[in-house]
Design a protein around this motif. Structure first.
Motif, short mmCIF file in Angstrom:
data_model
loop_
_atom_site.label_atom_id
_atom_site.label_comp_id
_atom_site.label_asym_id
_atom_site.label_seq_id
_atom_site.Cartn_x
_atom_site.Cartn_y
_atom_site.Cartn_z
N LEU A 26 8.50 3.32 4.34
CA LEU A 26 7.06 3.08 4.53
C LEU A 26 6.24 3.71 3.40
CD1 LEU A 26 4.84 1.94 6.34
CD2 LEU A 26 4.85 4.10 7.60
N THR A 27 6.59 4.92 3.00
CA THR A 27 5.87 5.59 1.92
C THR A 27 6.02 4.83 0.61
OG1 THR A 27 6.25 7.74 2.98
CG2 THR A 27 5.61 7.76 0.66
N ALA A 28 7.25 4.40 0.30
CA ALA A 28 7.48 3.64 -0.93
C ALA A 28 6.71 2.33 -0.93
CB ALA A 28 8.97 3.37 -1.10
N TYR A 29 6.64 1.67 0.22
CA TYR A 29 5.90 0.41 0.32
C TYR A 29 4.40 0.63 0.07
CZ TYR A 29 3.45 -3.46 2.58
OH TYR A 29 2.59 -4.50 2.85
N ASN A 30 3.84 1.69 0.68
CA ASN A 30 2.41 1.97 0.50
C ASN A 30 2.10 2.32 -0.95
OD1 ASN A 30 1.75 1.53 3.20
ND2 ASN A 30 2.20 3.64 3.78
N LEU A 31 2.98 3.07 -1.59
CA LEU A 31 2.77 3.43 -2.99
C LEU A 31 2.84 2.20 -3.90
CD1 LEU A 31 4.83 6.76 -3.26
CD2 LEU A 31 2.33 6.53 -3.24
N THR A 32 3.75 1.29 -3.60
CA THR A 32 3.89 0.07 -4.41
C THR A 32 2.71 -0.88 -4.19
OG1 THR A 32 6.30 0.25 -4.30
CG2 THR A 32 5.39 -1.89 -4.90
N ARG A 33 2.30 -1.04 -2.93
CA ARG A 33 1.21 -1.96 -2.61
C ARG A 33 -0.11 -1.52 -3.24
NH1 ARG A 33 -0.78 -2.51 3.52
NH2 ARG A 33 -1.38 -0.39 2.96
N SER A 34 -0.33 -0.21 -3.31
CA SER A 34 -1.58 0.31 -3.87
C SER A 34 -1.51 0.54 -5.38
CB SER A 34 -1.95 1.63 -3.19
OG SER A 34 -0.94 2.60 -3.41
N SER A 35 -0.38 0.15 -5.99
CA SER A 35 -0.14 0.32 -7.44
C SER A 35 -0.05 1.78 -7.86
CB SER A 35 -1.25 -0.37 -8.26
OG SER A 35 -1.25 -1.76 -8.00
N GLU A 36 -0.01 2.70 -6.90
CA GLU A 36 0.13 4.11 -7.23
C GLU A 36 1.51 4.40 -7.82
OE1 GLU A 36 -2.80 6.22 -3.95
OE2 GLU A 36 -0.84 5.45 -3.32
N SER A 37 2.51 3.63 -7.39
CA SER A 37 3.85 3.82 -7.93
C SER A 37 3.88 3.50 -9.43
CB SER A 37 4.83 2.92 -7.18
OG SER A 37 6.13 3.08 -7.69
N VAL A 38 3.11 2.48 -9.83
CA VAL A 38 3.04 2.12 -11.25
C VAL A 38 2.37 3.24 -12.05
CG1 VAL A 38 2.15 0.44 -12.91
CG2 VAL A 38 2.95 -0.32 -10.66
N ILE A 39 1.31 3.81 -11.48
CA ILE A 39 0.60 4.89 -12.15
C ILE A 39 1.51 6.11 -12.31
CG2 ILE A 39 -1.36 6.46 -11.99
CD1 ILE A 39 -2.83 4.28 -10.43
N PHE A 42 16.85 1.98 -1.19
CA PHE A 42 16.49 0.71 -0.58
C PHE A 42 15.10 0.24 -1.03
CE2 PHE A 42 19.94 0.43 2.45
CZ PHE A 42 19.98 -0.93 2.74
N SER A 43 14.22 1.18 -1.30
CA SER A 43 12.83 0.82 -1.60
C SER A 43 12.59 0.50 -3.06
CB SER A 43 11.91 1.97 -1.18
OG SER A 43 12.22 3.16 -1.90
N GLN A 44 13.61 0.55 -3.91
CA GLN A 44 13.44 0.25 -5.33
C GLN A 44 13.04 -1.22 -5.53
OE1 GLN A 44 16.37 2.80 -7.99
NE2 GLN A 44 17.47 1.75 -6.38
N THR A 45 12.08 -1.42 -6.37
CA THR A 45 11.64 -2.79 -6.66
C THR A 45 10.87 -2.79 -7.98
OG1 THR A 45 10.35 -4.67 -5.87
CG2 THR A 45 9.49 -2.49 -5.37
N ARG A 46 10.88 -3.94 -8.64
CA ARG A 46 10.09 -4.11 -9.85
C ARG A 46 8.88 -5.00 -9.59
NH1 ARG A 46 15.38 -3.84 -11.81
NH2 ARG A 46 15.67 -2.21 -13.39
N GLU A 47 8.70 -5.39 -8.34
CA GLU A 47 7.58 -6.25 -7.98
C GLU A 47 6.34 -5.40 -7.73
OE1 GLU A 47 8.50 -8.86 -4.79
OE2 GLU A 47 10.57 -9.10 -5.40
N ARG A 91 3.49 -7.14 -6.64
CA ARG A 91 2.85 -7.90 -5.59
C ARG A 91 3.92 -8.64 -4.79
NH1 ARG A 91 -2.32 -10.73 -8.69
NH2 ARG A 91 -3.32 -8.77 -9.37
N ASN A 92 3.53 -9.05 -3.61
CA ASN A 92 4.45 -9.79 -2.74
C ASN A 92 5.75 -9.00 -2.53
OD1 ASN A 92 2.61 -11.96 -2.67
ND2 ASN A 92 3.48 -12.77 -4.59
N PHE A 93 5.60 -7.70 -2.39
CA PHE A 93 6.76 -6.85 -2.16
C PHE A 93 7.38 -7.20 -0.81
CE2 PHE A 93 8.19 -2.31 -1.05
CZ PHE A 93 9.44 -2.54 -1.59
N SER A 94 8.65 -7.61 -0.82
CA SER A 94 9.31 -8.07 0.40
C SER A 94 9.70 -6.89 1.28
CB SER A 94 10.55 -8.90 0.04
OG SER A 94 11.42 -8.14 -0.80
N PHE A 95 8.68 -6.22 1.79
CA PHE A 95 8.91 -5.02 2.59
C PHE A 95 9.61 -5.34 3.90
CE2 PHE A 95 7.33 -2.13 5.94
CZ PHE A 95 7.88 -0.95 5.47
N GLY A 96 9.19 -6.42 4.55
CA GLY A 96 9.76 -6.74 5.87
C GLY A 96 11.26 -6.97 5.81
#
Length: 356
Positions: free
Chosen positions: A76-89, A288-293, A295-300
């Motif tokens: 959940l934390t990784a998804y929120n960081l990715t969705r808000s672009s904080e992970s990119v920052i 499991f939460s690693q992704t290069r996306e 947007r449209n992060f397939s969290f579900g």
């Protein structure tokens, strides 16, 4: 590269991780509390009593499902960081996946230490507050006691127990099986009642049977014992009814009495290595939460697959625990091996993902 202070960034990630874990813990705890409350309500005098008992049971269950909570909280934390672009920052600040995972690991470790050292002793103390001579679990609807000494051993089976005096216990319908030091059967003693005090077991009307099964005589019978009225209830407590801090002394005393200790060893190692288990689940959640996306992060999809994998790992851990309890594996290996394997597998997954 952004200029972010490591300490500030570490605290930020730790707070985000803790909030994600807290949300998952709140949801799962609410579900378990509601189920337990509904189950206990018919047998209690009031709804308040049912709520009190349900809260105690919830505290006992939290260390059991805490690894699952940590795994889901990591996703959940990784998804929120990715969705808000904080992970990119954060990545732009020059932090590697290992550096980003460090606050998660530290927080998981501290949660494991708190659950083991504080929550478990407190829940055991609360749940054992009402345990008395008539409320402990009986195996085979009977009371079984076994003691060993230099001259042999004896096994006692009784169908009931009462406490006529504070320093004395009285057993009913008692059978005693005496063996020599080579475990060879010597005699069997049958008695309607048998008393236990600090001096040991005694009865005034014992029928003694020899090795051939024929009754020899009826007389008084007594035998010294390490069991006393004070420690009788304690030695019958289940492993989860003994707090983490009391388990080493409990195991040592049971070993001296010749009692089986594998169940208590499994409980001790499970609690001792709980922080390591939480670290393993955090590492797995990060993998499991690693992704290069962005947007449209397939969290579900990842979340669902991760939960299935987590339940599979939970089953594997139980299998290892069963092997340790049965003696097929050393107890410490049975508990320590799964988190080490999970951590190694997850670390390899993270490394391979970064290498692509």
């Amino acid at each position: 590269m952004l200029n972010l202070k490591p300490k500030i960034l570490t605290m930020f990630l730790a707070r985000r991780f803790l909030s994600g874990v807290a949300l998952v813990l709140l949801i799962i705890s609410g579900i378990i509390f509601a189920i337990t409350f509904v189950e206990r309500l018919p047998g209690q005098e009031s709804a308040w009593d049912a709520m009190n008992i349900s809260s105690i049971y919830l505290l006992e269950y939290i260390p059991i499902f805490l690894p699952l909570v940590i795994f889901m909280g990591t996703l959940l934390t990784a998804y929120n960081l990715t969705r808000s672009s904080e992970s990119v920052i954060i990545s732009g600040a020059g932090l590697s996946p290992w550096q980003k995972m460090k606050p998660f690991l530290i927080t998981s470790f501290l949660l494991g230490v708190f659950a083991t050292c504080v929550m478990n002793p407190y829940s055991v103390k609360k749940s054992n507050a009402n345990i008395g001579i008539n409320s402990f679990s009986l195996a085979d609807n009977a009371i079984w006691l076994r003691e060993t000494g230099e001259n042999g051993s004896f096994i006692i089976r009784a169908e009931g127990v009462s406490q006529p005096k504070s320093d004395e216990l009285e057993f009913s319908k008692v059978s005693v099986f005496v063996q020599d030091k080579n475990s060879k059967f010597q005699e069997r003693i049958e008695a309607k009642t048998m008393t236990l005090n600090d001096a040991g077991f005694s009865t005034k009307s014992a029928t003694i049977f020899g090795a051939d099964g024929m009754p020899l005589k009826t007389q008084n019978w007594a035998r010294t014992a390490k069991t006393t009225p004070a420690n009788f209830l304690e030695r019958n407590l289940l492993p989860n009814q003994v707090s983490f801090w009391e388990l080493p002394n409990k195991i040592n005393n049971m070993r001296k009495m010749g009692l089986p200790i594998r169940g208590h060893l499994i409980q001790f190692w499970t609690l001792l290595f709980l922080p390591l288990t939480l670290i393993a689940m955090t590492t797995l959640g990060t993998a499991f939460s690693q992704t290069r996306e962005r947007r449209n992060f397939s969290f579900g999809i990842k979340f669902s697959i991760g939960i299935l994998v987590c339940f599979a790992l939970y089953f594997v851990m139980n299998v290892f625990g069963a092997l340790g309890a049965s003696g097929a594996l050393p107890t410490i290996i049975a508990i320590l091996a799964p988190p080490l394997i999970i951590t190694a597998f997850s670390a390899m997954w993270i490394v391979s993902f970064e290498a692509i």
